[in-house]
Scaffold this active site. Structure first.
Site, PDB file in Angstrom:
ATOM      1  N   THR A  47       0.829  -1.199   0.000  1.00  0.00           N
ATOM      2  CA  THR A  47       0.000   0.000   0.000  1.00  0.00           C
ATOM      3  C   THR A  47       0.865   1.251   0.000  1.00  0.00           C
ATOM      4  OG1 THR A  47      -1.671  -1.181   1.290  1.00  0.00           O
ATOM      5  CG2 THR A  47      -1.837   1.224   1.227  1.00  0.00           C
ATOM      6  N   TYR A 110     -13.188  -4.139  -3.239  1.00  0.00           N
ATOM      7  CA  TYR A 110     -14.287  -3.724  -4.112  1.00  0.00           C
ATOM      8  C   TYR A 110     -15.249  -4.876  -4.408  1.00  0.00           C
ATOM      9  CZ  TYR A 110     -17.148  -1.484  -7.594  1.00  0.00           C
ATOM     10  OH  TYR A 110     -18.237  -0.980  -8.259  1.00  0.00           O
ATOM     11  N   TYR A 136      -2.816 -10.335   4.431  1.00  0.00           N
ATOM     12  CA  TYR A 136      -2.821  -8.913   4.789  1.00  0.00           C
ATOM     13  C   TYR A 136      -4.257  -8.492   5.038  1.00  0.00           C
ATOM     14  CZ  TYR A 136      -1.932  -3.841   4.152  1.00  0.00           C
ATOM     15  OH  TYR A 136      -1.863  -2.465   4.307  1.00  0.00           O
ATOM     16  N   ARG A 141      -9.402  -0.358   4.319  1.00  0.00           N
ATOM     17  CA  ARG A 141      -9.159  -0.074   2.896  1.00  0.00           C
ATOM     18  C   ARG A 141      -9.946  -1.005   1.974  1.00  0.00           C
ATOM     19  NH1 ARG A 141      -4.915   3.165   1.016  1.00  0.00           N
ATOM     20  NH2 ARG A 141      -3.592   4.030   2.649  1.00  0.00           N
ATOM     21  N   LYS A 164      -0.371 -10.070   8.345  1.00  0.00           N
ATOM     22  CA  LYS A 164      -0.172  -8.670   8.710  1.00  0.00           C
ATOM     23  C   LYS A 164      -1.529  -8.172   9.167  1.00  0.00           C
ATOM     24  CE  LYS A 164       0.823  -4.055   6.867  1.00  0.00           C
ATOM     25  NZ  LYS A 164       1.124  -3.245   5.669  1.00  0.00           N
ATOM     26  N   ILE A 206       5.148  -4.662  10.091  1.00  0.00           N
ATOM     27  CA  ILE A 206       5.343  -4.193   8.716  1.00  0.00           C
ATOM     28  C   ILE A 206       4.955  -2.731   8.755  1.00  0.00           C
ATOM     29  CG2 ILE A 206       4.611  -4.404   6.319  1.00  0.00           C
ATOM     30  CD1 ILE A 206       4.309  -7.405   6.794  1.00  0.00           C
TER      31      ILE A 206
END
Length: 294
Positions: A47, A110, A136, A141, A164, A206
């Site tokens: 990201t 999405y 992740y 997001r 993560k 991270i």
């Protein structure tokens, strides 16, 4: 126990851009800075690296470049996740072919999917490569959360070795740790929650923050593992205001400005991200001055 890719600080490194391209020479400088300051891993095409606005060719080039520059001095983890399983498999196979140490796979966004769909998605990718995979989870997001029960199912896959965790939900992280134990290593995905996650058995972070203070973030984790809890806690608390400033606008807008302030030519983010506002820059500059890095 699952393979440990790294313990400590992994930097989710920015991607420096020129007007139209990647600034590879500046990227080399950023990598060398990270290694010289003691980071334990570098994550490219995440990201923070603006992978969502990079072409497939650019992603391939920067992954290969990072491998060539680091020369096995630290593990390189490539962000190859996406919302099309077939495309993720293709990029993951490429990353494996050029020698990355592990993959970082964000949940589909999405279009999203169900929890059963998540399991199918990650199984298909894991079956297509032989290298370790880090899940992740960043629902702020993606709009999609990996539940602890889904983590348990995915932890049964040999090469899914870690997660993560950037949900911000410490109770959820605790439940993942409880259910999965040694079958799924945990990395903090939030710089303000490094110590809480370490206390639950996490192996490190991270980090966005380590783009600008890699040594301190590394030392925070190392002190914890060395039993110097007081010093680790001090570093966590001392960095909170700086961390807050780095997220006062959408990541990686502030951290790219911060890298420019400490002497790197990071360029500006790619649209739809824009350069940091003047008020944001002033806030960030003040916290960087307060911390003593400019």
């Amino acid at each position: 126990m699952k393979k440990i890719i790294f313990k400590g600080c992994g930097t989710a490194i920015i991607t420096p851009f020129t007007k139209d391209n990647i600034n590879f020479e500046e990227f080399r400088k950023l990598i060398e800075f990270q290694i010289s300051e003691g980071v334990d891993s570098i994550i490219v095409c995440g990201t923070t690296g603006e992978s969502s606005t990079m072409s497939i060719q650019e992603k391939k080039e920067i992954i290969k470049f990072a491998i060539d520059v680091t020369k096995n001095r630290v593990p390189i983890i490539a962000g190859t996740g996406g919302n099309c399983t077939k495309s993720v498999i293709e990029m993951s196979k490429y990353a494996e072919s050029v020698g990355v140490d592990a993959l970082l796979l964000v949940t589909p966004y999405y279009n999203k999917t169900t929890q059963s769909g998540l399991i199918a998605h990650y199984k298909a990718i894991a079956n297509s490569v032989n290298i370790p995979i880090i899940l992740y989870n960043v629902p702020s997001r993606t709009g999609l959360n990996i539940t602890p029960q889904t983590c348990l199912e995915l932890s049964k896959i040999d090469n899914i070795v870690a997660i993560k965790e950037a949900s911000g939900n410490i109770s959820q992280v605790a439940e993942i740790a409880n259910l999965c134990r040694d079958n799924l290593n945990i990395y903090s995905g939030n710089d303000d929650q490094i110590l809480p996650i370490l206390s639950l058995g996490g192996l490190g972070v991270i980090s966005v923050l380590s783009n600008i203070i890699p040594k301190d973030v590394h030392n925070m984790v190392q002190n914890f593992f060395d039993g110097n809890i007081k010093e680790a806690t001090k570093l966590q608390l001392d960095t909170l205001n700086l961390t807050s400033a780095l997220f006062c606008e959408v990541n990686p807008i502030p951290v790219k400005s911060a890298c420019n302030m400490i002497g790197f030519n990071s360029g500006t983010p790619r649209l739809p991200l824009i350069e940091m506002s003047n008020s944001g820059k002033e806030k960030l500059k003040q916290e960087m001055q307060n911390y003593g890095i400019i």
